[in-house]
Design a protein around this motif. Sequence first.
Motif, PDB file in Angstrom:
ATOM      1  N   TYR A  73       3.212 -57.249 140.707  1.00  0.00           N
ATOM      2  CA  TYR A  73       2.664 -57.076 139.534  1.00  0.00           C
ATOM      3  C   TYR A  73       3.380 -56.363 138.420  1.00  0.00           C
ATOM      4  CZ  TYR A  73      -0.237 -55.484 135.749  1.00  0.00           C
ATOM      5  OH  TYR A  73      -0.461 -55.818 134.348  1.00  0.00           O
ATOM      6  N   HIS A  74       4.114 -55.675 138.685  1.00  0.00           N
ATOM      7  CA  HIS A  74       5.237 -55.012 137.567  1.00  0.00           C
ATOM      8  C   HIS A  74       6.558 -56.190 137.043  1.00  0.00           C
ATOM      9  CE1 HIS A  74       2.873 -51.459 136.145  1.00  0.00           C
ATOM     10  NE2 HIS A  74       2.978 -51.233 137.116  1.00  0.00           N
ATOM     11  N   ILE A  75       6.810 -56.772 138.226  1.00  0.00           N
ATOM     12  CA  ILE A  75       7.761 -57.662 138.278  1.00  0.00           C
ATOM     13  C   ILE A  75       7.614 -58.623 137.038  1.00  0.00           C
ATOM     14  CG2 ILE A  75       9.413 -58.770 139.493  1.00  0.00           C
ATOM     15  CD1 ILE A  75       9.867 -56.684 141.365  1.00  0.00           C
ATOM     16  N   THR A  76       6.719 -59.383 137.921  1.00  0.00           N
ATOM     17  CA  THR A  76       6.027 -60.132 136.666  1.00  0.00           C
ATOM     18  C   THR A  76       5.655 -60.369 135.533  1.00  0.00           C
ATOM     19  OG1 THR A  76       5.132 -61.027 138.820  1.00  0.00           O
ATOM     20  CG2 THR A  76       3.996 -62.488 137.354  1.00  0.00           C
ATOM     21  N   ARG A  77       4.965 -58.578 134.867  1.00  0.00           N
ATOM     22  CA  ARG A  77       4.705 -58.331 133.467  1.00  0.00           C
ATOM     23  C   ARG A  77       5.970 -58.767 133.004  1.00  0.00           C
ATOM     24  NH1 ARG A  77       4.310 -53.310 131.401  1.00  0.00           N
ATOM     25  NH2 ARG A  77       3.401 -53.490 129.539  1.00  0.00           N
ATOM     26  N   ILE A  78       7.314 -58.169 133.637  1.00  0.00           N
ATOM     27  CA  ILE A  78       8.594 -57.385 132.596  1.00  0.00           C
ATOM     28  C   ILE A  78       9.067 -58.963 132.441  1.00  0.00           C
ATOM     29  CG2 ILE A  78      10.963 -56.853 132.748  1.00  0.00           C
ATOM     30  CD1 ILE A  78       9.786 -54.446 134.411  1.00  0.00           C
ATOM     31  N   CYS A 127      -8.947 -72.132 132.607  1.00  0.00           N
ATOM     32  CA  CYS A 127     -10.056 -71.331 132.809  1.00  0.00           C
ATOM     33  C   CYS A 127     -10.427 -70.047 132.089  1.00  0.00           C
ATOM     34  CB  CYS A 127     -11.201 -71.953 133.380  1.00  0.00           C
ATOM     35  SG  CYS A 127     -11.663 -73.705 133.675  1.00  0.00           S
ATOM     36  N   LEU A 128      -9.424 -68.742 132.796  1.00  0.00           N
ATOM     37  CA  LEU A 128      -9.303 -67.730 133.241  1.00  0.00           C
ATOM     38  C   LEU A 128      -8.454 -67.300 131.529  1.00  0.00           C
ATOM     39  CD1 LEU A 128      -8.577 -67.176 136.281  1.00  0.00           C
ATOM     40  CD2 LEU A 128     -10.130 -66.654 135.433  1.00  0.00           C
ATOM     41  N   ARG A 129      -7.242 -68.489 131.135  1.00  0.00           N
ATOM     42  CA  ARG A 129      -6.356 -68.041 130.308  1.00  0.00           C
ATOM     43  C   ARG A 129      -6.448 -66.734 129.057  1.00  0.00           C
ATOM     44  NH1 ARG A 129      -2.478 -71.780 127.288  1.00  0.00           N
ATOM     45  NH2 ARG A 129      -0.845 -70.673 126.661  1.00  0.00           N
ATOM     46  N   PHE A 168       7.664 -62.492 132.938  1.00  0.00           N
ATOM     47  CA  PHE A 168       6.957 -63.793 132.370  1.00  0.00           C
ATOM     48  C   PHE A 168       6.742 -63.228 131.128  1.00  0.00           C
ATOM     49  CE2 PHE A 168       7.374 -65.083 136.740  1.00  0.00           C
ATOM     50  CZ  PHE A 168       7.848 -65.910 136.632  1.00  0.00           C
ATOM     51  N   GLN A 169       6.268 -61.587 131.080  1.00  0.00           N
ATOM     52  CA  GLN A 169       5.640 -61.143 129.473  1.00  0.00           C
ATOM     53  C   GLN A 169       4.163 -62.171 129.269  1.00  0.00           C
ATOM     54  OE1 GLN A 169       8.524 -60.643 126.500  1.00  0.00           O
ATOM     55  NE2 GLN A 169       8.990 -59.214 127.728  1.00  0.00           N
ATOM     56  N   LYS A 170       3.652 -62.674 130.186  1.00  0.00           N
ATOM     57  CA  LYS A 170       2.291 -63.385 129.562  1.00  0.00           C
ATOM     58  C   LYS A 170       1.206 -63.315 130.847  1.00  0.00           C
ATOM     59  CE  LYS A 170       4.409 -66.551 127.706  1.00  0.00           C
ATOM     60  NZ  LYS A 170       4.285 -67.112 125.748  1.00  0.00           N
TER      61      LYS A 170
END
Length: 442
Positions: free
Chosen positions: A174-179, A63-65, A181-183
């Motif tokens: 948050y930044h670790i996740t961003r780097i 739903c949030l994608r 997964f890049q999703k």
Amino acid sequence: MEKLYKTALRIIAIIGSILFFFLALYSARFTRILSLGESITDAKDSFGMNLLAMLLVLCLALCLRRFFSALSQRTWHVLAIGISCLAALGCLIFCKSADAYPVGDQMQVYLAADALYAGDVQWLKEYEYFRVYPFQLGLASLYSLFFRLCGQSSYFAIQSIQAILSGFSVYAGYHITRILFQKRLAEGLYLILAICFSPMYFYSVYLYGESIGICCTLYAILFYLLMLKNWDEPKGYFFAVLTTFFLSMAYLVRSALLIVWIAMFLLQLIMAIKDKKILPVLLVLLMLPVMLLSQRTVIRLTEGKIGADYGRGCPAIMWIAMGAQDNEIPQGPVFFNDFHRLAFIDCGYDRTETAAIGMDSLKKSFHEWMGAPANMFRFFKEKILNQWNEPTYGEIQMTLHLQEPAEWVAKIYDGIYADAICTFMDRYQTICFCALLGYFIA
């Protein structure tokens, strides 16, 4: 070399898949509960409820994608900062409302920090605790620095700084996740999971360095990833310096966090197989002596201020030997016992003699395992479950010493809200295990 690199990745994926398949399956069926006295029991879990929780999370993600994808990068940064601030505020409110006080090792470190801040260090000269655990002077000296920053020594002075650092931890994550997964979906789900992680709030009152160590570890990982990303640019070396600094801070607070450097070094070795670059490996290797020397320097300076020489403390092999011991039920493997401390005192603080006792204990454990492989399997199964399958990470049992808590906090520790928190974290943990299993399989 490319084949060797792929083989190494495949081995890591297989090990991760096996571990998290076991944890996901077990946590879906049973919940390991830590009660008072650090006793462990297994409670049968609802497989159906865990499955329902997984389906709800999947539906939420679907739903949030589209909504997450529509948000700009600037909006995501604002959201990350906002949720990090909310996490810090929540931790501060909990610290103020809980009015918790330290006991045991926490109190020993706190008293030493208070003495260093006040300049009343005479009683520390012959203090047995730091002859066994001199590395705790690193945390005590850091806490004394917090007192100077706050202009007073109090439990809440440390707790409030730990609460703020919890918010910084959320932002780093948050930044670790961003780097990695890049999703956008991964970033959004991370922020939701981070703000709902109840141990973050409870352990902000725990005066033993956990909140600080986790924060420093996350920033070390973040800057390590940025170092790799910008390796061919001058700022890559700047990120390497920041990685070293935060690794050193993490190691100063909790020596066990050396494991983070070990993981980085092994990862860098694997990457060197593919990239054929030896310089990043040497740079990560160089971080180790900086970490070790930093901690040792702080300890020696603190000893100089006290006017004492505590030596190197209990030999490291004693902790390994203790970890290999099969404690009596209801605790079982993993749990801390006084084997190392009592042996060190009985040996008159002689490291060589104590290390020999530790080696004999370790040999005894290995001999028992070789003679009974089934018991060895049971031992390591219980060890993994005791460390990984307690969904609240002992958040209530380890922080229950309160002075005059607010009514809503008292209801948590009286058990009125505790069961609901435990049930929520049980579902939370199973979802995380399943997600990690999917990651390794993919």
